[in-house]
Write a protein that holds these residues in place. Structure first.
Motif, mmCIF file in Angstrom:
data_model
loop_
_atom_site.group_PDB
_atom_site.id
_atom_site.type_symbol
_atom_site.label_atom_id
_atom_site.label_comp_id
_atom_site.label_asym_id
_atom_site.label_seq_id
_atom_site.Cartn_x
_atom_site.Cartn_y
_atom_site.Cartn_z
ATOM 1 N N SER A 17 15.177 -0.159 10.128
ATOM 2 C CA SER A 17 14.678 -1.257 9.305
ATOM 3 C C SER A 17 13.285 -1.677 9.739
ATOM 4 O O SER A 17 12.488 -2.109 8.933
ATOM 5 C CB SER A 17 15.634 -2.454 9.361
ATOM 6 O OG SER A 17 15.663 -2.985 10.670
ATOM 7 N N SER A 18 12.974 -1.538 10.996
ATOM 8 C CA SER A 18 11.628 -1.900 11.440
ATOM 9 C C SER A 18 10.619 -0.826 11.054
ATOM 10 O O SER A 18 9.442 -1.098 10.950
ATOM 11 C CB SER A 18 11.617 -2.128 12.952
ATOM 12 O OG SER A 18 11.880 -0.917 13.625
ATOM 13 N N LYS A 19 11.064 0.402 10.843
ATOM 14 C CA LYS A 19 10.173 1.487 10.457
ATOM 15 C C LYS A 19 10.228 1.781 8.958
ATOM 16 O O LYS A 19 9.625 2.736 8.499
ATOM 17 C CB LYS A 19 10.536 2.749 11.237
ATOM 18 C CG LYS A 19 10.264 2.613 12.709
ATOM 19 C CD LYS A 19 10.597 3.875 13.426
ATOM 20 C CE LYS A 19 10.332 3.698 14.920
ATOM 21 N NZ LYS A 19 10.624 4.906 15.654
ATOM 22 N N ASN A 20 10.942 0.989 8.210
ATOM 23 C CA ASN A 20 11.094 1.182 6.768
ATOM 24 C C ASN A 20 9.736 0.952 6.090
ATOM 25 O O ASN A 20 9.154 -0.121 6.209
ATOM 26 C CB ASN A 20 12.136 0.200 6.226
ATOM 27 C CG ASN A 20 12.454 0.443 4.772
ATOM 28 O OD1 ASN A 20 11.768 1.200 4.101
ATOM 29 N ND2 ASN A 20 13.491 -0.203 4.300
ATOM 30 N N PRO A 21 9.211 1.932 5.369
ATOM 31 C CA PRO A 21 7.888 1.768 4.743
ATOM 32 C C PRO A 21 7.870 0.671 3.680
ATOM 33 O O PRO A 21 6.818 0.130 3.369
ATOM 34 C CB PRO A 21 7.603 3.140 4.148
ATOM 35 C CG PRO A 21 8.891 3.852 4.110
ATOM 36 C CD PRO A 21 9.774 3.238 5.137
ATOM 37 N N LEU A 22 9.006 0.316 3.103
ATOM 38 C CA LEU A 22 9.031 -0.736 2.094
ATOM 39 C C LEU A 22 8.862 -2.122 2.702
ATOM 40 O O LEU A 22 8.636 -3.083 1.985
ATOM 41 C CB LEU A 22 10.331 -0.662 1.288
ATOM 42 C CG LEU A 22 10.489 0.596 0.436
ATOM 43 C CD1 LEU A 22 11.828 0.580 -0.270
ATOM 44 C CD2 LEU A 22 9.360 0.743 -0.548
ATOM 45 N N ASN A 23 9.001 -2.234 4.017
ATOM 46 C CA ASN A 23 8.790 -3.519 4.674
ATOM 47 C C ASN A 23 7.327 -3.744 5.014
ATOM 48 O O ASN A 23 6.968 -4.780 5.538
ATOM 49 C CB ASN A 23 9.629 -3.612 5.962
ATOM 50 C CG ASN A 23 11.089 -3.860 5.654
ATOM 51 O OD1 ASN A 23 11.407 -4.354 4.575
ATOM 52 N ND2 ASN A 23 11.968 -3.521 6.580
ATOM 53 N N SER A 24 6.465 -2.813 4.682
ATOM 54 C CA SER A 24 5.051 -2.918 4.983
ATOM 55 C C SER A 24 4.420 -4.027 4.142
ATOM 56 O O SER A 24 4.675 -4.143 2.937
ATOM 57 C CB SER A 24 4.367 -1.581 4.671
ATOM 58 O OG SER A 24 2.984 -1.747 4.651
ATOM 59 N N PRO A 25 3.554 -4.881 4.736
ATOM 60 C CA PRO A 25 2.893 -5.938 3.968
ATOM 61 C C PRO A 25 1.989 -5.380 2.868
ATOM 62 O O PRO A 25 1.844 -5.995 1.816
ATOM 63 C CB PRO A 25 2.061 -6.691 5.007
ATOM 64 C CG PRO A 25 2.495 -6.208 6.334
ATOM 65 C CD PRO A 25 3.257 -4.952 6.158
ATOM 66 N N ILE A 26 1.434 -4.218 3.064
ATOM 67 C CA ILE A 26 0.574 -3.616 2.041
ATOM 68 C C ILE A 26 1.394 -3.229 0.814
ATOM 69 O O ILE A 26 0.990 -3.470 -0.320
ATOM 70 C CB ILE A 26 -0.171 -2.383 2.615
ATOM 71 C CG1 ILE A 26 -1.150 -2.850 3.695
ATOM 72 C CG2 ILE A 26 -0.895 -1.622 1.525
ATOM 73 C CD1 ILE A 26 -1.812 -1.726 4.462
ATOM 74 N N PHE A 33 1.038 -7.450 -6.837
ATOM 75 C CA PHE A 33 -0.169 -7.294 -7.647
ATOM 76 C C PHE A 33 0.151 -6.589 -8.973
ATOM 77 O O PHE A 33 -0.287 -7.015 -10.044
ATOM 78 C CB PHE A 33 -1.230 -6.518 -6.863
ATOM 79 C CG PHE A 33 -2.456 -6.222 -7.658
ATOM 80 C CD1 PHE A 33 -2.665 -4.959 -8.196
ATOM 81 C CD2 PHE A 33 -3.395 -7.207 -7.892
ATOM 82 C CE1 PHE A 33 -3.795 -4.690 -8.939
ATOM 83 C CE2 PHE A 33 -4.534 -6.946 -8.638
ATOM 84 C CZ PHE A 33 -4.724 -5.682 -9.172
ATOM 85 N N ILE A 34 0.911 -5.506 -8.918
ATOM 86 C CA ILE A 34 1.278 -4.764 -10.134
ATOM 87 C C ILE A 34 2.105 -5.650 -11.070
ATOM 88 O O ILE A 34 1.882 -5.683 -12.285
ATOM 89 C CB ILE A 34 2.041 -3.462 -9.788
ATOM 90 C CG1 ILE A 34 1.130 -2.489 -9.040
ATOM 91 C CG2 ILE A 34 2.626 -2.810 -11.031
ATOM 92 C CD1 ILE A 34 -0.058 -2.014 -9.846
ATOM 93 N N PHE A 35 3.045 -6.407 -10.514
ATOM 94 C CA PHE A 35 3.879 -7.301 -11.321
ATOM 95 C C PHE A 35 3.005 -8.358 -12.004
ATOM 96 O O PHE A 35 3.147 -8.622 -13.204
ATOM 97 C CB PHE A 35 4.954 -7.962 -10.454
ATOM 98 C CG PHE A 35 5.803 -8.932 -11.217
ATOM 99 C CD1 PHE A 35 5.598 -10.296 -11.075
ATOM 100 C CD2 PHE A 35 6.788 -8.491 -12.080
ATOM 101 C CE1 PHE A 35 6.365 -11.202 -11.786
ATOM 102 C CE2 PHE A 35 7.562 -9.388 -12.787
ATOM 103 C CZ PHE A 35 7.346 -10.755 -12.639
ATOM 104 N N ALA A 36 2.084 -8.970 -11.265
ATOM 105 C CA ALA A 36 1.205 -9.991 -11.840
ATOM 106 C C ALA A 36 0.319 -9.391 -12.931
ATOM 107 O O ALA A 36 0.102 -10.000 -13.985
ATOM 108 C CB ALA A 36 0.362 -10.634 -10.741
#
Length: 158
Positions: A17-26, A33-36
């Motif tokens: 979970s700490s290495k999960n790429p979906l948890n990245s702030p970017i 941004f895409i949703f907005a």
């Protein structure tokens, strides 16, 4: 043994979970941004469309609107006089509206867009099947009823 497997699994889950790429702030910022951006596009396209004749500030440029019927030009005119303004009628019938001195002639002009009932030989009840913004008339008229797709003008006879 079962306890060792559970401990190893728990440690693996904590590490993954700490290495999960979906948890990245970017990635989170990109998704927001895409949703907005999609929300702005949908709102601009469906919710707040500009009319063809509207400027950015919402005002309408009256020089671009073509008047389809000037009621003052045909009110209280004979059928012969109206022909010179609207052209030849596409059809004619005799009608007998209640509370009028009829039977009266009803002429249809401009492919059904304009109907005129001639009471006492003069254009009196005028129906124009155009939006009110495309109909001009100053009157004085007995009554004017405007609807989204047409207007009905009584010149003299109730």
């Amino acid at each position: 043994m079962l306890v060792d497997i559970i401990e190893v699994t728990a440690q693996g889950l904590a590490m993954s979970s700490s290495k999960n790429p979906l948890n990245s702030p970017i990635i989170k910022f990109f998704c927001i941004f895409i949703f907005a951006l999609l929300c702005v596009i949908v709102w601009g396209y469906f919710v707040a469309p500009q009319s063809e004749n509207s400027s950015v500030d919402g005002s309408t440029d009256q020089t671009e609107i073509e008047v389809r019927l000037d009621v003052d030009q045909v009110a209280e005119k004979t059928p012969e006089e109206v022909v010179s303004i609207l052209g030849e009628p596409s059809s004619q019938e005799t009608v007998t509206p209640s509370n009028t001195p009829c039977p009266c002639d009803k002429f249809i002009y401009r492919g059904g867009k304009v109907e005129i009932v001639y009471i006492n030989g003069k254009a009196d009840w005028i129906t124009a099947k155009y939006p009110p913004s495309l109909i001009k008339g100053e009157g004085p008229f007995l009554s004017v009823d405007q609807f989204p797709s047409y207007s009905f003008v009584k010149v003299k006879t109730p």
